[in-house]
Design a protein around this motif. Sequence first.
Motif, PDB file in Angstrom:
ATOM      1  N   MET A 190     -12.818   1.620 -54.283  1.00 53.16           N
ATOM      2  CA  MET A 190     -13.455   0.335 -54.570  1.00 53.16           C
ATOM      3  C   MET A 190     -14.499   0.014 -53.505  1.00 53.16           C
ATOM      4  O   MET A 190     -14.241   0.115 -52.308  1.00 53.16           O
ATOM      5  CB  MET A 190     -12.391  -0.769 -54.620  1.00 53.16           C
ATOM      6  N   GLU A 191     -15.700  -0.362 -53.955  1.00 55.46           N
ATOM      7  CA  GLU A 191     -16.782  -0.746 -53.047  1.00 55.46           C
ATOM      8  C   GLU A 191     -17.230  -2.165 -53.378  1.00 55.46           C
ATOM      9  O   GLU A 191     -17.387  -2.518 -54.549  1.00 55.46           O
ATOM     10  CB  GLU A 191     -17.973   0.203 -53.193  1.00 55.46           C
ATOM     11  N   VAL A 192     -17.441  -2.968 -52.339  1.00 55.84           N
ATOM     12  CA  VAL A 192     -17.906  -4.341 -52.509  1.00 55.84           C
ATOM     13  C   VAL A 192     -19.172  -4.537 -51.686  1.00 55.84           C
ATOM     14  O   VAL A 192     -19.195  -4.225 -50.492  1.00 55.84           O
ATOM     15  CB  VAL A 192     -16.828  -5.348 -52.060  1.00 55.84           C
ATOM     16  N   LYS A 193     -20.228  -5.053 -52.339  1.00 60.07           N
ATOM     17  CA  LYS A 193     -21.485  -5.341 -51.648  1.00 60.07           C
ATOM     18  C   LYS A 193     -21.804  -6.818 -51.821  1.00 60.07           C
ATOM     19  O   LYS A 193     -22.042  -7.294 -52.936  1.00 60.07           O
ATOM     20  CB  LYS A 193     -22.613  -4.482 -52.211  1.00 60.07           C
ATOM     21  N   ASP A 194     -21.805  -7.530 -50.705  1.00 68.40           N
ATOM     22  CA  ASP A 194     -22.070  -8.971 -50.711  1.00 68.40           C
ATOM     23  C   ASP A 194     -23.451  -9.216 -50.116  1.00 68.40           C
ATOM     24  O   ASP A 194     -23.627  -9.254 -48.896  1.00 68.40           O
ATOM     25  CB  ASP A 194     -20.987  -9.685 -49.910  1.00 68.40           C
ATOM     26  N   ALA A 195     -24.454  -9.355 -50.986  1.00 70.11           N
ATOM     27  CA  ALA A 195     -25.825  -9.594 -50.546  1.00 70.11           C
ATOM     28  C   ALA A 195     -26.112 -11.093 -50.555  1.00 70.11           C
ATOM     29  O   ALA A 195     -25.265 -11.912 -50.947  1.00 70.11           O
ATOM     30  CB  ALA A 195     -26.799  -8.855 -51.457  1.00 70.11           C
ATOM     31  N   ASN A 196     -27.338 -11.457 -50.121  1.00 67.12           N
ATOM     32  CA  ASN A 196     -27.694 -12.875 -50.057  1.00 67.12           C
ATOM     33  C   ASN A 196     -27.740 -13.521 -51.426  1.00 67.12           C
ATOM     34  O   ASN A 196     -27.360 -14.679 -51.589  1.00 67.12           O
ATOM     35  CB  ASN A 196     -29.048 -13.036 -49.363  1.00 67.12           C
ATOM     36  N   ASP A 197     -28.239 -12.768 -52.420  1.00 71.80           N
ATOM     37  CA  ASP A 197     -28.431 -13.369 -53.741  1.00 71.80           C
ATOM     38  C   ASP A 197     -27.602 -12.727 -54.847  1.00 71.80           C
ATOM     39  O   ASP A 197     -27.733 -13.088 -56.019  1.00 71.80           O
ATOM     40  CB  ASP A 197     -29.918 -13.295 -54.125  1.00 71.80           C
ATOM     41  N   SER A 198     -26.737 -11.757 -54.491  1.00 72.77           N
ATOM     42  CA  SER A 198     -25.930 -11.106 -55.527  1.00 72.77           C
ATOM     43  C   SER A 198     -24.624 -10.589 -54.937  1.00 72.77           C
ATOM     44  O   SER A 198     -24.487 -10.434 -53.722  1.00 72.77           O
ATOM     45  CB  SER A 198     -26.698  -9.946 -56.171  1.00 72.77           C
TER      46      SER A 198
END
Length: 343
Positions: free
Chosen positions: A324-332
Amino acid sequence: MNPFKIFISKKWVQHLAFWVLSFYFIGSYFSISGFLKFIDFIYSGFFHIPLVLLVYINIRYLIPKFLQKENYFPFILLSIFNIGLAYFIHELLFEIIIPTIPEEFVGVFYIVSFTDIQVLIAIFGSYVVITTLLKLSKSWYELQQLEKERLSLELNSLKMQINPHFLFNSLNSMYSLARKKSEKAPDAILRLSNLMRYMIYEVSEEVPLSKEIDAIQDYLDLQKLRLEEDANITFAVEGETEHQMIAPLLFFPIIENSFKHGLKGDKGTNFVSIMIKNTHTELTFHVTNNKGTTDHSEEGKYGGIGLANVKKRLHLIYGDLAHMEVKDANDSFDVLIKIKWND
């Protein structure tokens, strides 16, 4: 549960079976003739006195107190002492105590041990190894059963965790459709009914991937009822889904998370994109949603318990086969899960 399985699961039955087999083995091993005689059972009975002590010191004290707590050196040292104690009791019985028994109690039988010390140590050592393996394998099995029960409890918990706000909003939307006498009302009621039936009654340890996908589609269609028309909700499915089995409700916390925390941007920028792709080697689940400026008030909480629960279930069910990979960007916010199928 099967009555036979209940019977053999009882500890006293397992211990009795072990000692009956042991009694027969020792009697056969030391038997002078080609078949067991009464004297062989007498000899085996005396021989088991140190064996019983050896075994129960090992499984009741040494294994739980030292081996299962990873204190290996004391366990090995005390096991050697335990074997030595068994040898001492054996010699005490056959060399000192039994020869003093009056002949009228012994009868015509002359009981004596001519077994070499190397053979005795090998037998006692074998019993330590065998009972240790049996004890550890039983502990492992019980642990697996506990994990299985925990998974079942988590699944039941997921059944009861249908977001109240989602149900409230869905019912409000249906009420609004009913007041307008919209043609969408019957379909919305049917989809909610299908989703509730699936979550409460139809899920088990594994379900067909196609059923999970149908439930996700019903969930998305119900969410669309309360969203603005400009919200871009996409759901794509690739590959064969009828015959592949999967843990139920696995992806719902993530999808629910995307609607709960996402779709908060400016008009025309809101989206949730969900993709499921199945091949003969792996399953890919991918969710992306926008966030928007209002998420700053929830900084540090995005994802929360839902993602932690999914990670836990993935590990318990699929182990190293799941990633499992999680990417928490500024707008998504982006979540990617891959599950390799075990051939």
